[in-house]
Scaffold this active site. Structure first.
Site, PDB file in Angstrom:
ATOM      1  CB  SER A 139      -0.897   0.021   1.247  1.00  0.00           C
ATOM      2  OG  SER A 139      -1.512   1.283   1.405  1.00  0.00           O
ATOM      3  CE1 TYR A 146      -4.062  -2.279   4.774  1.00  0.00           C
ATOM      4  CE2 TYR A 146      -3.262  -0.054   4.374  1.00  0.00           C
ATOM      5  CZ  TYR A 146      -3.742  -1.259   3.893  1.00  0.00           C
ATOM      6  OH  TYR A 146      -3.891  -1.450   2.538  1.00  0.00           O
TER       7      TYR A 146
END
Length: 259
Positions: free
Chosen positions: A155, A168
């Site tokens: 990401s 995350y």
């Protein structure tokens, strides 16, 4: 130029929807057989039926989890058997938890690490001997031929501070480190391992969150990516056009982060 993938076998984790489905579609439309590995059985079956009907490609629904190693190995073995040959693995399965920095609890860490990091490790470790054992599809210009390819989905958050979901972001940064370790080990065996780091994508789920408008305002291109655009980058790294890239991360972020 359209890539001909007739006879190829590709496994996609988290393949029943979103980016995973877009990746499967990109391969299937070019003739590859695809195994969708997903935990959600009902959604998985519908996705496999739809993809097969729309592309005419062999599509296999493989229910399974990536979190526990034995289950991941079993799912990949089933995918390999269904496809007949495994050429590429796309590690796309993931969860996107949002929690303020000081509210992240043990269960939040365990969920994020379990799917987003350990899942990548489990599937890559399971795929490594299969891919390294393939007969090469084409002779290399010189040196070692390519026998298989693996792409992990990280990401853009791995590259920036993110107090709203720090766990995350941290785990997705760890995926990049893990990718380099696997790449260094597997490149001599003919397996190219890389990662992509997408920013926000205009999936059906994201569209209802109101986040896409906020993201678009911060991006030079002025919009979120279509999942097919990210899938095209993955197709390049996981397909026959990649014969030399290993251990790299490709940002697909519309200029939101530039490295």
């Amino acid at each position: 130029m359209s890539v001909d993938l007739d006879g190829w076998g590709v496994a996609v984790t988290g393949g029943a929807q979103g980016l995973g489905y877009a990746c499967a579609e990109a391969f299937a439309r070019r003739g590859a057989g695809v195994a969708l590995i997903d935990l959600n059985g009902e959604t998985l079956d519908r996705a496999a039926e739809r993809l097969a009907a729309e592309t005419g490609a062999p599509v296999h629904a493989i229910p399974g989890s990536v979190v526990r190693r034995a289950e991941a190995e079993a799912a990949l073995a089933q995918a390999h058997a269904a496809l007949g040959r495994l050429d590429s693995l796309i590690n796309n399965a993931g969860v996107y938890p949002r929690k303020e920095l000081y509210e992240i609890g043990d269960a939040d860490w365990e969920a994020s690490v379990g799917v987003n990091l350990r899942g990548v490790y489990n599937m890559t470790a399971a795929a490594a001997p299969i891919l390294a054992g393939n007969e090469p599809r084409a002779a290399a210009p010189s040196g070692r031929p390519v026998r298989g390819r693996i792409v992990a989905v990280s990401s853009v958050d791995a590259f920036k501070a993110h107090p709203a979901n720090a766990h995350y972001a941290a785990v997705k940064a760890a995926v990049l480190s893990l990718t380099k370790s696997f790449a260094l080990d597997l490149a001599p065996k003919g397996v190219l391992v890389n990662a992509v780091a997408p920013a926000a994508m205009a999936t059906q789920k994201a569209a209802g969150s109101g986040f896409l408008e906020e993201f678009a305002a911060q991006t030079p291109i002025g919009r979120a990516a279509d999942p097919a655009e990210v899938a095209a980058a993955i197709l390049h790294l996981a397909g026959p056009e990649n014969s030399y890239i290993a251990g790299e991360t490709l940002l697909v972020a519309g200029g939101y982060v530039m490295e």
